[in-house]
Design a protein around this motif. Structure first.
Motif: not given
Length: 822
Positions: A553-568
């Protein structure tokens, strides 16, 4: 009562239903395993409420300002409580007085159920050693009670005063009654053997026609006399004390509105008695005449360290009227020889000469020695604790790292690459230094109550409740009589760690999604430092090849690379508790699956520092997203994805529906967020909203959090009254925060909630919610908000009774219906 300072032998009753409901079990919030959970009389209570009582002996005089009551539930086995009750009290154990409020009402409204604690302010407060709680019923029924007393020891030692009752003044056609209306002694020609308004801890206003208390008559705060009724030109008062004391001064609060014929006394003459005769010489004092200001004030009369058990003072008129509202004595306990022979020989009574029976007052020496012993004991305890902790830390450092990782039900990592960022400026970036003492999302029971580890005097909140200034009544600063937590309107929440609560809830979270993968650290590229907490940091990063780690479900929404993420990240030097909390947060977030909750994508736990990688949408947080927009005119089309700068009401309601949906999901799992706000919601494509918890870490929102005496930082403008005053966090407190979040959305985050109030005023406002006298201030209705949404939904989220607030399921349904009508 709860803390055990009042012993079982000091709690008695008129009767008891059985040994298991004896008086000693009548302690608030304390279910004794040996008893049935409360005191219950052996016969049904009667409507007059005078025959059955629960009595508490405080062993000495106390100044009592607040009482609490609770029924008997015995873990669901009982349902008895007192709907109403009376209080009577005594200073000597023989003469009893029935308490009544300032309007003469004696019956106090008690409990509505067996579980909730009901607190009642005693106005006026009582000064007593013995206190009786007497249940009252409208019809014969079985009642049970648990009680608590709040106040402080009455160090004045004054047990009664005697004086002429006050007179009636007629000022410009207004009847001004200056009598002592709360005097609890006898009232014949004089008031005798009692205490009243002169010792109630409240001094009058500058204008004696007005009162501190709503609805009271003009002159209520003062006791006053007319000069024409006293041929000798003075009012005589007699003060009786519990034992012989060494008096330094008396402070009298006087009105001074000389334009109305009222003035401070011209002279005070005080006589002293330790036995049967008045001693000489008396002490006289004449205050400075002040005609520059009409403000009421305390006048201090020095008493020259004279000793006595009874003092008689004559206050001479300086004008037509003399008005007093408070009298306080400064004294210390003393034992002196007061024999008649010593006085006849001319020796001062406070310095007996050549008397072998004289006992020197060494109370100060004893106090000093006691303090030194206490300090030494405390230092020794601290040294032992430090030594013990060092021993345990060394033992824990030798433990295997696998002990911590075994808390996860699956191995989280298979790779050992070092975590490195491609941007060398990581170490030079600044960030917020605010401590993240506020917990992230984790499971709590449906009605979870924080442990009572309160920090006293929340942000000066109790200042308005103190009865006199420090110099006058420092000895009257009140606290809970029997230990335990402070009264709610003097409390501050101390936020606990996730570890202390998660294991006690109805939902066990010992499972872990085994599909969670270890992400290669070298594929993370640093973009921005979002913030810094006590044990770690939050970074905005780009992740290469993240698609392999996403669900379908997430891979369909996020097709760009690199992907913006938050890292704790967790600092390598973090302690064991912080490390455990971090691992538990990973375990919990791995289980959350909802389209409106930020998803945990991957982890890096094979080597230090520990990291968790979560979603981060390209439109940032909802607060900043809305702040850049504006509401359209009626002719302006609504917001559409693609760069428009306006947003219509229906789109705003759709955002609120999404947040309510996410919170409905969390509440179904008994998860309590604790920090719901627009800053903690992220915005994706097509205005998709997902609930997160990054807002606190961002330096941008430092002003949204209130630091309490350098300890916890709390989002007080979003918190319910019970969260601030009682430290209680439940789904109902999240509902309160949702109401504020909805207000933010409908105002486009242009203003901070309660922007016109300071942090201290916000805290004072929560006190008004607690007192529920109609003085609380609500957030005003946003301009675009329909009356139905504001009145039926938003205000319902801020109801005082947490049980009357809607659930998130009801909120989501209500918002959906409102959205469909548009």
């Amino acid at each position: 009562m709860t803390g055990g300072k009042i012993h079982d032998e000091d709690i008695s009753a008129s009767s008891q239903w059985s040994e298991s409901t004896a008086a000693r079990f009548g302690r608030l919030d304390l279910d004794n395993s040996d008893g049935d959970g409360a005191w219950c009389p052996d016969i049904m209570s009667e409507p007059d409420g005078l025959k059955q009582y629960l009595q508490v002996d405080l062993r000495s005089l106390h100044f009592i300002t607040l009482v609490g009551t609770q029924g008997r539930h015995a873990d669901g086995m009982g349902n008895e409580f007192a709907q109403r009750y009376r209080i009577s009290y005594s200073r000597d154990g023989s003469s009893w007085v029935g308490w009544h409020d300032r309007k003469g009402r004696q019956v106090i409204e008690g409990n509505k159920n067996a579980y909730d604690v009901v607190l009642k302010d005693l106005e006026p407060p009582i000064i007593a050693r013995y206190v009786r709680f007497m249940p009252v019923t409208d019809h014969s029924m079985i009642v049970c009670m648990r009680v608590e007393l709040y106040g402080c020891e009455w160090l004045d030692g004054l047990i009664s005063y005697s004086l002429p009752d006050g007179h009636q003044m007629i000022y410009r056609g207004i009847d001004v009654y200056l009598n002592d209306s709360v005097y609890d002694g006898a009232s014949a020609e004089r008031l005798t053997k009692g205490l009243g308004q002169l010792t109630d801890g409240t001094w009058g206003l500058d204008d004696f026609l007005h009162s501190h208390f709503y609805g009271m008559w003009p002159g209520y705060d003062y006791v006053g006399w007319n000069n024409k009724s006293f041929p000798k030109g003075y009012v005589e008062m007699i003060f009786d004390f519990d034992h012989i004391r060494n008096f330094t001064s008396i402070k009298v609060h006087c009105n001074n509105m000389f334009t109305r014929g009222v003035s401070v006394f011209r002279q005070a003459t005080c006589f002293f008695r330790s036995g049967s005769e008045w001693e000489s010489p008396p002490v006289s004092f004449s205050p400075t005449v002040d005609r520059a200001s009409q403000r009421a004030r305390f006048v201090t009369v020095p008493l020259g360290d004279r000793t006595a058990s009874t003092i008689k003072c004559r206050f001479h008129f300086a004008d037509l009227w003399m008005l007093f509202s408070e009298v306080a004595f400064q004294s210390g306990s003393a034992v002196y020889n007061t024999s008649r022979s010593a006085r006849k020989q001319g020796h001062p009574t406070n310095i007996p000469v050549d008397d072998p029976t004289h006992k020197v007052d060494d109370s100060n020496t004893r106090i000093l020695i006691g303090c030194l012993v206490a300090i030494i004991a405390i230092l020794m305890t601290i040294i032992v604790i430090i030594f013990w902790r060092q021993v345990w830390q060394k033992m824990l450092e030798k433990a295997s790292r696998r002990i911590l990782d075994d808390e996860l039900t699956a191995r989280l990592a298979f790779q050992t690459q070092n975590f490195s960022f491609h941007n060398s400026s990581l170490s030079s970036e600044g960030g917020s230094t605010m401590n993240s003492t506020y917990e992230r999302i984790f499971p709590l029971c449906a009605d979870y109550q924080e442990p009572s580890r309160f920090v006293r005097k929340l942000a000066e909140f109790a200042d308005s409740m103190e009865s006199l200034d420090n110099e006058t009544t420092g000895h009257r600063s009140c606290k809970r009589l029997a230990g335990g937590p402070d009264p709610p309107h003097y409390a501050e929440a101390d936020i606990i760690s996730l570890q202390e609560s998660s294991d006690q809830c109805s939902i066990t979270v010992n499972m872990f999604d085994s599909s969670m993968k270890e992400f290669p650290r070298h594929k993370l590229s640093f973009k921005e430092k979002l913030g810094e907490g006590q044990f770690g940091e939050v970074h905005l990063c780009e992740a290469e090849d993240m698609q392999d780690f996403l669900d379908a479900d997430l891979s369909e929404e996020n097709t760009e690379s690199p992907l913006l993420v938050a890292v704790k990240t967790l600092r390598e030097d973090a302690n064991k508790n912080a490390r455990n909390d971090f691992l538990k947060e990973i375990r919990i977030m791995s289980c959350l699956r909802d389209p409106n909750i930020v998803r945990l994508l991957a982890v890096c736990v094979d080597t230090d520092p520990l990291c968790m990688i979560t979603e981060y949408m390209e439109n940032g947080d909802l607060n900043q997203f809305l702040h850049k927009l504006s509401l359209p005119d009626e002719t302006t089309p609504g917001y559409e994805a693609g760069g428009e700068t306006t947003v219509n009401y229906s789109k705003l309601m759709d955002m609120a529906v999404q947040i309510a949906s996410g919170m409905k999901y969390l509440s179904s799992l008994n998860f309590v967020h604790r920090d719901l706000a627009t800053r903690n919601c992220l915005v994706g494509r097509n205005c998709t909203i997902k609930i997160a918890d990054f807002g606190m870490s961002r330096n941008l929102y430092r002003g949204d959090y209130y630091r309490i005496q350098g300890r916890a930082v709390l989002p007080i403008r979003w918190m319910s009254w019970e969260s601030i005053l009682l430290g209680k966090f439940t789904m109902a407190s999240d509902v309160w925060a949702f109401g504020v979040t909805l207000w933010e959305i409908l105002t486009l985050c242009k203003l901070q909630p309660y922007a016109h109030l300071s942090d201290e005023q916000v805290i004072e406002n929560t006190g008004e919610f607690f007192r529920d006298k109609g003085k609380q201030v609500y957030l005003t209705k946003p301009s675009c908000c329909p009356d139905s949404v504001y009145n039926e939904l938003m205000l319902s989220c801020w109801r005082r009774n947490a049980k009357q607030r809607p659930s998130f399921e009801e909120i989501h349904l209500c918002l959906m219906e409102s959205l469909q009508k548009l």
